[in-house]
Design a protein around this motif. Structure first.
Motif, PDB file in Angstrom:
ATOM      1  N   ASN A 251       0.804  -1.227   0.000  1.00 65.12           N
ATOM      2  CA  ASN A 251       0.000   0.000   0.000  1.00 65.12           C
ATOM      3  C   ASN A 251       0.837   1.278   0.000  1.00 65.12           C
ATOM      4  O   ASN A 251       0.330   2.338   0.354  1.00 65.12           O
ATOM      5  CB  ASN A 251      -0.959  -0.011   1.188  1.00 65.12           C
ATOM      6  N   PHE A 358      -0.785   3.457   6.209  1.00 72.23           N
ATOM      7  CA  PHE A 358      -0.967   3.158   4.791  1.00 72.23           C
ATOM      8  C   PHE A 358      -1.936   1.986   4.685  1.00 72.23           C
ATOM      9  O   PHE A 358      -1.521   0.825   4.645  1.00 72.23           O
ATOM     10  CB  PHE A 358       0.368   2.818   4.148  1.00 72.23           C
ATOM     11  N   ASP A 359      -3.205   2.292   4.643  1.00 72.75           N
ATOM     12  CA  ASP A 359      -4.228   1.258   4.590  1.00 72.75           C
ATOM     13  C   ASP A 359      -4.604   0.991   3.139  1.00 72.75           C
ATOM     14  O   ASP A 359      -4.080   1.622   2.215  1.00 72.75           O
ATOM     15  CB  ASP A 359      -5.452   1.700   5.388  1.00 72.75           C
ATOM     16  N   LEU A 360      -5.535   0.032   2.918  1.00 72.79           N
ATOM     17  CA  LEU A 360      -6.014  -0.205   1.560  1.00 72.79           C
ATOM     18  C   LEU A 360      -6.588   1.084   0.986  1.00 72.79           C
ATOM     19  O   LEU A 360      -7.286   1.821   1.686  1.00 72.79           O
ATOM     20  CB  LEU A 360      -7.080  -1.301   1.566  1.00 72.79           C
ATOM     21  N   PRO A 361      -6.312   1.380  -0.279  1.00 72.92           N
ATOM     22  CA  PRO A 361      -6.753   2.660  -0.850  1.00 72.92           C
ATOM     23  C   PRO A 361      -8.268   2.758  -0.969  1.00 72.92           C
ATOM     24  O   PRO A 361      -8.960   1.770  -1.257  1.00 72.92           O
ATOM     25  CB  PRO A 361      -6.081   2.674  -2.223  1.00 72.92           C
ATOM     26  N   ARG A 366      -7.954   4.751  -5.507  1.00 75.06           N
ATOM     27  CA  ARG A 366      -7.827   3.740  -6.561  1.00 75.06           C
ATOM     28  C   ARG A 366      -8.054   4.377  -7.928  1.00 75.06           C
ATOM     29  O   ARG A 366      -7.311   4.118  -8.880  1.00 75.06           O
ATOM     30  CB  ARG A 366      -8.825   2.596  -6.341  1.00 75.06           C
ATOM     31  N   SER A 407      -5.061  -3.664  -3.144  1.00 78.23           N
ATOM     32  CA  SER A 407      -3.958  -2.798  -2.726  1.00 78.23           C
ATOM     33  C   SER A 407      -3.340  -2.142  -3.954  1.00 78.23           C
ATOM     34  O   SER A 407      -3.619  -2.521  -5.101  1.00 78.23           O
ATOM     35  CB  SER A 407      -2.900  -3.614  -1.984  1.00 78.23           C
ATOM     36  N   PHE A 408      -2.480  -1.163  -3.723  1.00 82.46           N
ATOM     37  CA  PHE A 408      -1.768  -0.539  -4.834  1.00 82.46           C
ATOM     38  C   PHE A 408      -0.907  -1.565  -5.562  1.00 82.46           C
ATOM     39  O   PHE A 408      -0.727  -1.497  -6.783  1.00 82.46           O
ATOM     40  CB  PHE A 408      -0.896   0.611  -4.328  1.00 82.46           C
TER      41      PHE A 408
END
Length: 482
Positions: A251, A358-361, A366, A407-408
């Motif tokens: 992330n 830094f969590d899931l976007p 996104r 995730s990124f």
């Protein structure tokens, strides 16, 4: 008569003196004591610094031993001739006798050997300990070897490391045979063998997709830090900072660190392990000592939770925030498991006083990240406007909706896999189809992997605890900002 006798005697003495000078005894035989000590004398001069040009002096002495041979010299300390010969299963024979009276062999412990104290500290079971292996290397001496139909006598000298001289002696009309051997060694050194080469590309802030406030604060807390020494002095505050980047893998933590490093002009120490042959305490002390010598600098501690052991926690804390001054050091640490980090490290002010989650976007992030990749495809000449979408932005919005929970790292993999499949089509001459539909096919395929990872995390108590920690920290940071 007396004068005649004197003259005759003088001519006799003179003749005997000339014969003595011309006799073989005037030039010691190759296996005599004088000839056999040529290398010892040369190295004595080299180590004592008595020779102005040691390389030339050694070359001169080798040439005296082999007056009719070709000699090629190298002074590259990284020239791995022994490794190359071993890879070709070519046996080296040690030179003995007059040519090399003494061989200086060095024994070292292999790199994968563990220090016995480290073993006792971390494993505790003697029966699982493996004795270290010893590696033998030539420091001063010579050997002979046959390669490509040419016989080589090879001399190697090491003094004042990393100063090194290698002389390849061989018969021939020119230097061709020796040059080909040297070229083959360098070609072998450049090729990938039993190893992994990692190629990295530095990121910058333009490629980092975060919430606007978080991005601004992260840049402020890092880039501006090194320009703020006077401000810290005026406030009578130690000029040091500790920043902790928290969140599940993929992330953006590592990309943010790359941007931090690129955005400053100071040295960076990147740490992935505290372990050393003399124990982790020595490793921690050495790292912080080097950071203080290099300050102002950035000290990056990757996966802090895995770096620290219970018995080294207090030692680490003392180096991080003890009697020693860490003036000018910006410490940036990352962790995927904040629940495994001691509260004395995680929550104590002046250690890691600033934390970024830094969590899931979110859908907005996104879409922003997807739009950035779509523009990259456009710049490569790949049109991304399908029949159903009026613009890149509209397609990006739809794609963001279909990648909930990604995730990124997975979003990046989506576009990389698309580009690879497009390249494969082009190489076989197959016409490319609708870009948007191809990307959606990759979403369906990769989405199965995302779902499997999510299911595994749901069944993992540690992962669930990490998720709770991330949410709790984000809520705490939200309350602090209000």
């Amino acid at each position: 008569m007396a004068n005649a006798n004197k003259t005759g005697l003088w001519h006799l003495v003179r003749s005997l003196w000339i014969l003595l000078l011309m006799s073989p005894a005037a030039s010691p035989a190759p296996d005599s004591v004088a000839a056999s000590n040529w290398m010892d004398a040369a190295l004595d001069n080299a180590y004592a610094g008595r020779t102005a040009n040691t390389h030339y002096r050694l070359f001169e002495l080798v040439k005296k031993q082999h007056p009719n041979s070709q000699i090629l010299s190298l002074d590259d300390p990284n020239f791995d001739l022994t490794g190359f010969l071993a890879s070709k299963n070519i046996t080296e024979d040690v030179l003995i006798g007059a040519q090399v009276p003494k061989q200086h062999i060095v024994l070292t412990r292999s790199d994968n050997a563990r220090n016995f104290r480290d073993f006792r500290r971390y494993h505790g079971e003697e029966e699982t300990y493996q004795l270290p292996t010893l590696e033998k290397s030539l420091q001063n001496g010579g050997f002979e070897v046959d390669y490509a139909s040419t016989h080589f006598n090879i001399y190697q000298f090491d003094w004042y490391s990393p100063i090194r001289a290698i002389y390849l002696v061989f018969d021939g009309d020119d230097l061709t045979a020796g040059t080909e051997l040297v070229q083959d060694v360098y070609d072998w050194m450049e090729n990938v063998k039993d190893e992994i080469w990692v190629f990295d590309q530095s990121a910058d802030w333009n490629g980092i997709v975060l919430e606007a406030d978080m991005l601004h604060n992260l840049r402020r807390d890092t880039s501006v830090f090194f320009d703020s020494e006077d401000a810290y002095k005026s406030l009578n505050v130690a000029w040091k900072r500790g920043i902790l980047l928290i969140g599940p893998p993929g992330n953006g933590k590592t990309e943010a660190i790359k941007a931090i490093i690129k955005g400053t002009s100071v040295p960076c120490l990147y740490v992935k392990s505290f372990k050393s042959h003399d124990g982790p305490e020595f490793g921690i002390r050495t790292i912080f000592k080097k950071a203080r010598q290099s300050a102002p600098c950035i000290l990056v501690l990757e996966d802090l939770d895995s770096l620290l052991e219970p018995m080294t926690r207090s030692f680490f804390l003392n180096e991080l925030d003890g009697l020693e001054s860490n003036h000018g050091i910006l410490t940036v640490a990352t962790t995927n498991h904040p629940e495994n980090i001691d509260h004395a490290i995680l929550n104590r002010p002046s250690r890691f006083d600033t934390k970024y989650v830094f969590d899931l976007p979110s859908p907005y992030l996104r879409q922003k990240y997807i739009n950035m990749w779509l523009l990259k495809l456009e710049s490569l000449g790949i049109g991304v406007n399908g029949d159903q979408y009026a613009s890149i932005e509209v397609f990006a919005e739809e794609l963001a909706l279909r990648t909930e929970g990604w995730s990124f790292a997975y979003l990046k993999e989506l576009f990389v896999s698309f580009q690879l499949s497009r390249a494969a089509l082009q190489s076989t001459g197959v016409a490319a189809g609708d870009t948007t539909q191809e990307i959606f096919q990759h979403v369906e395929t990769l989405g199965k992997q995302v779902a499997m990872d999510a299911s595994s995390s749901a069944d993992d108590p540690d992962a669930a605890l990490s998720a709770m920690s991330f949410r709790g920290m984000r809520m705490q940071m939200g309350r602090m900002m209000r």
